[in-house]
Design a protein around this motif. Sequence first.
Motif, short mmCIF file in Angstrom:
data_model
loop_
_atom_site.label_atom_id
_atom_site.label_comp_id
_atom_site.label_asym_id
_atom_site.label_seq_id
_atom_site.Cartn_x
_atom_site.Cartn_y
_atom_site.Cartn_z
N ALA A 175 7.43 8.22 -6.82
CA ALA A 175 7.50 8.34 -5.47
C ALA A 175 8.18 6.98 -4.81
O ALA A 175 7.95 6.01 -5.43
N SER A 176 9.20 7.08 -4.16
CA SER A 176 9.96 6.21 -3.46
C SER A 176 9.01 4.95 -2.98
O SER A 176 8.10 5.41 -2.26
N TRP A 177 9.52 3.79 -3.27
CA TRP A 177 8.75 2.71 -2.60
C TRP A 177 8.97 2.75 -1.23
O TRP A 177 8.06 2.36 -0.41
N VAL A 178 9.99 3.24 -0.61
CA VAL A 178 10.31 3.30 0.67
C VAL A 178 9.14 4.30 1.27
O VAL A 178 8.83 4.32 2.54
N LYS A 179 9.32 5.44 0.67
CA LYS A 179 8.31 6.82 1.19
C LYS A 179 6.83 6.34 1.15
O LYS A 179 6.12 6.75 1.95
N LEU A 180 6.50 5.42 0.10
CA LEU A 180 5.00 5.07 0.15
C LEU A 180 4.57 4.14 1.11
O LEU A 180 3.47 4.03 1.28
N ALA A 181 5.71 3.68 2.02
CA ALA A 181 5.43 2.80 3.24
C ALA A 181 5.42 3.83 4.51
O ALA A 181 5.48 3.04 5.56
N GLU A 182 5.62 5.22 4.33
CA GLU A 182 5.74 5.88 5.54
C GLU A 182 4.50 5.35 6.41
O GLU A 182 3.47 5.53 6.45
N GLY A 183 4.88 5.31 7.71
CA GLY A 183 3.78 4.90 8.77
C GLY A 183 3.44 3.68 8.80
O GLY A 183 2.87 2.79 9.75
N ALA A 184 4.15 2.59 7.87
CA ALA A 184 3.80 1.26 7.60
C ALA A 184 4.75 0.62 8.71
O ALA A 184 5.76 0.89 8.89
N ALA A 185 4.21 -0.68 8.87
CA ALA A 185 5.22 -1.43 9.96
C ALA A 185 6.51 -1.94 9.27
O ALA A 185 7.67 -2.19 9.61
N ASP A 186 6.47 -1.96 7.89
CA ASP A 186 7.65 -2.28 7.05
C ASP A 186 8.51 -1.42 6.44
O ASP A 186 9.22 -1.72 5.55
N GLY A 187 8.34 -0.17 6.83
CA GLY A 187 9.15 1.18 6.24
C GLY A 187 10.59 0.77 6.42
O GLY A 187 11.05 0.83 5.49
N ALA A 188 11.05 0.43 7.51
CA ALA A 188 12.53 0.15 7.66
C ALA A 188 12.80 -0.98 7.06
O ALA A 188 14.13 -1.22 6.66
N CYS A 189 12.16 -2.05 7.00
CA CYS A 189 12.59 -3.24 5.97
C CYS A 189 12.72 -2.96 4.61
O CYS A 189 13.50 -3.38 3.81
N ARG A 190 11.93 -2.15 4.14
CA ARG A 190 12.04 -1.83 2.68
C ARG A 190 13.40 -1.06 2.62
O ARG A 190 13.89 -1.13 1.44
N ALA A 191 13.61 -0.05 3.58
CA ALA A 191 15.04 0.45 3.08
C ALA A 191 16.01 -0.33 2.89
O ALA A 191 17.00 -0.33 2.44
N GLU A 192 15.94 -1.64 3.85
CA GLU A 192 17.11 -2.64 4.26
C GLU A 192 16.94 -3.30 2.68
O GLU A 192 18.10 -3.81 1.87
N ALA A 193 15.75 -3.58 2.20
CA ALA A 193 15.59 -4.28 0.92
C ALA A 193 16.21 -3.72 -0.23
O ALA A 193 16.95 -4.05 -1.11
N MET A 194 16.26 -2.30 0.00
CA MET A 194 16.78 -1.47 -1.52
C MET A 194 18.22 -1.41 -1.20
O MET A 194 18.93 -1.49 -2.34
N LYS A 195 18.68 -1.70 0.04
CA LYS A 195 20.21 -1.79 -0.01
C LYS A 195 20.70 -3.02 -0.42
O LYS A 195 21.72 -3.02 -1.28
N ASP A 196 19.97 -3.95 -0.40
CA ASP A 196 20.43 -5.31 -0.82
C ASP A 196 20.21 -5.49 -2.26
O ASP A 196 21.19 -5.93 -3.10
#
Length: 367
Positions: A138-159
């Motif tokens: 399951a995506s590391w980003v999806k696992l953070a759904e509802g968490a405060a760092d969800g958007a930050c994880r998406a940016e980290a994946m791009k980097d």
Amino acid sequence: EGFGPACLQCLRSVGEASGAAGGGGTEEHRAQLPPCSAARDCPNGVECDAVFCSEACAAQAMLGHHGLLCRAKLAPAQVAAQRAIDQLSKDWGNPHLSMAVQLTAGILAASRLDNPKTATGMFLGDAFQALEGKFVSASWVKLAEGAADGACRAEAMKDLAVHAEVLLGPACCDLADATAARLLLEPQALGLRIGMLGLVAIRARVDRPEVADAAAGDDAAAATDTVLLAGDTACRGVGPEDGLVPEIDASALVSFAAHCNHSCMPNLDLNFRHDPHRQGLWCIITATRAIAAGEEITIQYIPVVAVPVAQRREKLQRMWGFQCSCIRCRAEANFSEVDAAWFCSGCDVFRRHDDSGSSCGESACEE
């Protein structure tokens, strides 16, 4: 502090710091282990700081991800990208970010000899299925759904994807299907790889008893928390703790264990050790009690000794997305908070040693 390095391929102790090779198990087993091997430098040169316990391990590593990630063979831009990946992993406190790139390199390395005339290479799809596709993900980003760092994880994946392209993009060009290989470097693919490691990778802890004995004195070294990337693992060097000094604390993908569900009363116990007669680090799986025909086999994802049911359920829900309903949790759910604390207090002395079956995500990646 002189504990000695570990072989990049099999994690066996190398160098003069250890009187014997690392490994868990009984005293009889440890007595059979050969003396600690002399460290062998990477065949590619001194620019790489990797060491090996044998020529066989060095040769095997060169056929795996180290053949693509060895700094002695990388261009300056690739070295910079590799360091940026390691830093991103440290910034997030999650070794699975670096490990996901290592796993990607392993998939590419397994298929780089994809030639009908060779018997050693694999097709890209076969390599992907063997090293990643067969595991739950399951995506590391999806696992953070509802968490405060969800958007930050998406940016980290791009980097991470940008750095992975610089580091491994050239290797993709050498494959028969370079276009498909580059898909492995996309943010979504890397996110799935990190999520998979968090869900199914298990903690591989190898104790070194001769160092543990030395650590019991007044001059014991202070604990460290340095991320060490080794083999197909992301490892943390750790110092003495109550007379027990792990040689290495790692995250491992074990196919059998990866398909086991959790129970707070598991019927399987997992330990990692080196064998005097076989190369590599071995996962030893032992039944903790008699298992009836048709009974589900289970392991523990987290430490469960002396941990109240509310804490266990909260951690499992947060990290794996389910509420445990094993027989122990159902029974303890009827306890009051005071009764639960009293029930667990009698086992508190065992709490610190109850981590052999826990996930690396639980121990090394928890925020």
